[in-house]
Design an enzyme around this catalytic site. Sequence first.
Site, mmCIF file in Angstrom:
data_model
loop_
_atom_site.group_PDB
_atom_site.id
_atom_site.type_symbol
_atom_site.label_atom_id
_atom_site.label_comp_id
_atom_site.label_asym_id
_atom_site.label_seq_id
_atom_site.Cartn_x
_atom_site.Cartn_y
_atom_site.Cartn_z
ATOM 1 N N SER A 71 101.818 -55.499 10.077
ATOM 2 C CA SER A 71 100.430 -55.060 9.910
ATOM 3 C C SER A 71 99.970 -55.080 8.458
ATOM 4 O O SER A 71 98.769 -55.158 8.187
ATOM 5 C CB SER A 71 100.253 -53.653 10.487
ATOM 6 O OG SER A 71 101.147 -52.744 9.871
ATOM 7 N N ASP A 366 95.454 -45.737 5.345
ATOM 8 C CA ASP A 366 96.109 -44.513 5.810
ATOM 9 C C ASP A 366 97.352 -44.355 4.953
ATOM 10 O O ASP A 366 97.536 -45.073 3.977
ATOM 11 C CB ASP A 366 96.431 -44.566 7.314
ATOM 12 C CG ASP A 366 97.288 -45.758 7.699
ATOM 13 O OD1 ASP A 366 98.221 -46.102 6.934
ATOM 14 O OD2 ASP A 366 97.036 -46.358 8.755
ATOM 15 N N HIS A 369 99.429 -47.870 4.911
ATOM 16 C CA HIS A 369 98.838 -49.209 4.790
ATOM 17 C C HIS A 369 97.929 -49.292 3.565
ATOM 18 O O HIS A 369 96.976 -48.518 3.447
ATOM 19 C CB HIS A 369 98.029 -49.567 6.038
ATOM 20 C CG HIS A 369 98.864 -49.718 7.269
ATOM 21 N ND1 HIS A 369 99.209 -48.649 8.054
ATOM 22 C CD2 HIS A 369 99.431 -50.817 7.831
ATOM 23 C CE1 HIS A 369 99.948 -49.079 9.067
ATOM 24 N NE2 HIS A 369 100.098 -50.392 8.950
#
EC number: 3.1.1.53
Length: 655
Positions: A71, A366, A369
Amino acid sequence: MFFSLLLVLGLTEAEKIKICLQKQVNSSFSLHNGFGGNLYATEEKRMFELVKPKAGASVLNQSTWIGFGDSRTDKSNSAFPRSADVSAKTADKFRFLSGGSLMLSMFGPPGKVDYLYQGCGKHKVFYEGVNWSPHAAINCYRKNWTDIKLNFQKNIYELASQSHCMSLVNALDKTIPLQVTAGTAGNCNNSFLKNPALYTQEVKPSENKCGKENLAFFTLPTQFGTYECKLHLVASCYFIYDSKEVYNKRGCDNYFQVIYDSFGKVVGGLDNRVSPYTGNSGDTPTMQCDMLQLKPGRYSVRSSPRFLLMPERSYCFDMKEKGPVTAVQSIWGKGRESDYAVDQACLSTPGCMLIQKQKPYIGEADDHHGDQEMRELLSGLDYEARCISQSGWVNETSPFTEKYLLPPKFGRCPLAAKEESIPKIPDGLLIPTSGTDTTVTKPKSRIFGIDDLIIGVLFVAIVETGIGGYLLGSRKESGGGVTKESAEKGFEKIGNDIQILKSSINIAIEKLNDRISHDEQAIRDLTLEIENARSEALLGELGIIRALLVGNISIGLQESLWELASEITNRAGDLAVEVSPGCWIIDNNICDQSCQNFIFKFNETAPVPTIPPLDTKIDLQSDPFYWGSSLGLAITATISLAALVISGIAICRTK
């Protein structure tokens, strides 16, 4: 370059004056000695400046690398770019799926992301792994998978460094003759891993309560889709029982799970018929998975009755091309437990460069990330570097850096050197001095004498064995000369210097050769010794090149002055008589001030543009991909000289 025309007294007739070209040198000039010619200069500069590597990852060629991520490299994430640690340009180079990892795709634990990782590139960058960590809480007969992850990542990096393409093979052909069914486990979310698959026998009460030995077959393909497979990474999994009694609750024999190749040779597994149990007091078996590197072919699996762990997947590698591997530390932000298997795996794999953070992970989108430090470390992936190493990357052309670059390193990497050891070359205002070779007298009107080097372009090639050869070209026949004797002396001196440098390197290697096989530190010491020897050799050879440059520039400037003198004589015609090289007598009554301006100052115009900055290029070349010492060394020095380097003339007159 500024020269003056100076009037010299002593003529019998007052109306006649003597005008000479005269160089002007004062205490602000420094003297530079060269082979065959010297220079005075107002300034000097080092042949190269020291470069400082930039921390983080980069690549040698944007068109030949590929990344494997998750991600944090996901351009399709709704929070991109705040959620990413790479730029949009770099994200396009990655193969990824949010929540994925290479190990998750290898084993396929229930409820986790399963992505088909595959791709090709000479240089491979791995930024994944965090999704299989203690925070994931994957059980399946094993609570702590860190040691298996370390072994898995290490094998991935090793095989990737020898391959151009790699791919997950997510469905191996298999044959299971016995009547078995896919099993599940309560401690694995009432399911089981996709690889290995668990098969169990259905034993009827009237039959032997232990069942029959399991025999199954699987095939590792030579090709998966468009991907060629020369070698496979296979997980050989088996159960570890603490004692025979734990397994032998039904009174059956010892446990075994063994993989054989097509020749019947054992390649993996565990056999408690010949190997002891752990001796611990646990009641539940633990699953262990070893990583095997296997060639394509048909393999058999034999296991004791009741249970069979069957390989269902592999990673396939074409083994066609060696190249760099970069592994990026993959950890969570605050509140989630991470492991450091990626770090340890890379550090224990030759040729793997590890990118590590110095601070905790602090995300922007967050907690997990979009870390600013990691973005800076990975920003170099947007560019091409001349050198990539464990110490960082370099895109400057200088062959020297202040500190030794830690291996592994690839590309044209600079060598460690002290700034004061780098030779200096003249710069700014340059004035030649007289040459040393008096055996060459053509052209006779030479003002400052003849040097040991000829005019024009000097090309010097230095290869692994020292001076490889010279290409010396003269701009014109009248442009100076070089005697056979002086040339031979120059070559002999350079050859002797190179032999001394080579001898020093050989001595250093011989001192460590007998220790390499017994001492890993000796290997690192040898690498450093060779790097230091290469640096010293290069500095010595640059000193030789510097002397050649100075001599070549000096003779070039002298020729320019000779050309100027010839031009003045031609312009003067019968109005001025050349009485000695660079000196003329002129009748002041016949040739007035405007006439003299025409002859000597070219009507206040610059006949030839000022010499441009010294055009020197030295290109250090080494094996494009080496670890430790280089396989070759070449230096190219090219010098371009202007035809004329006079920017102004002043006339001083005395009667």
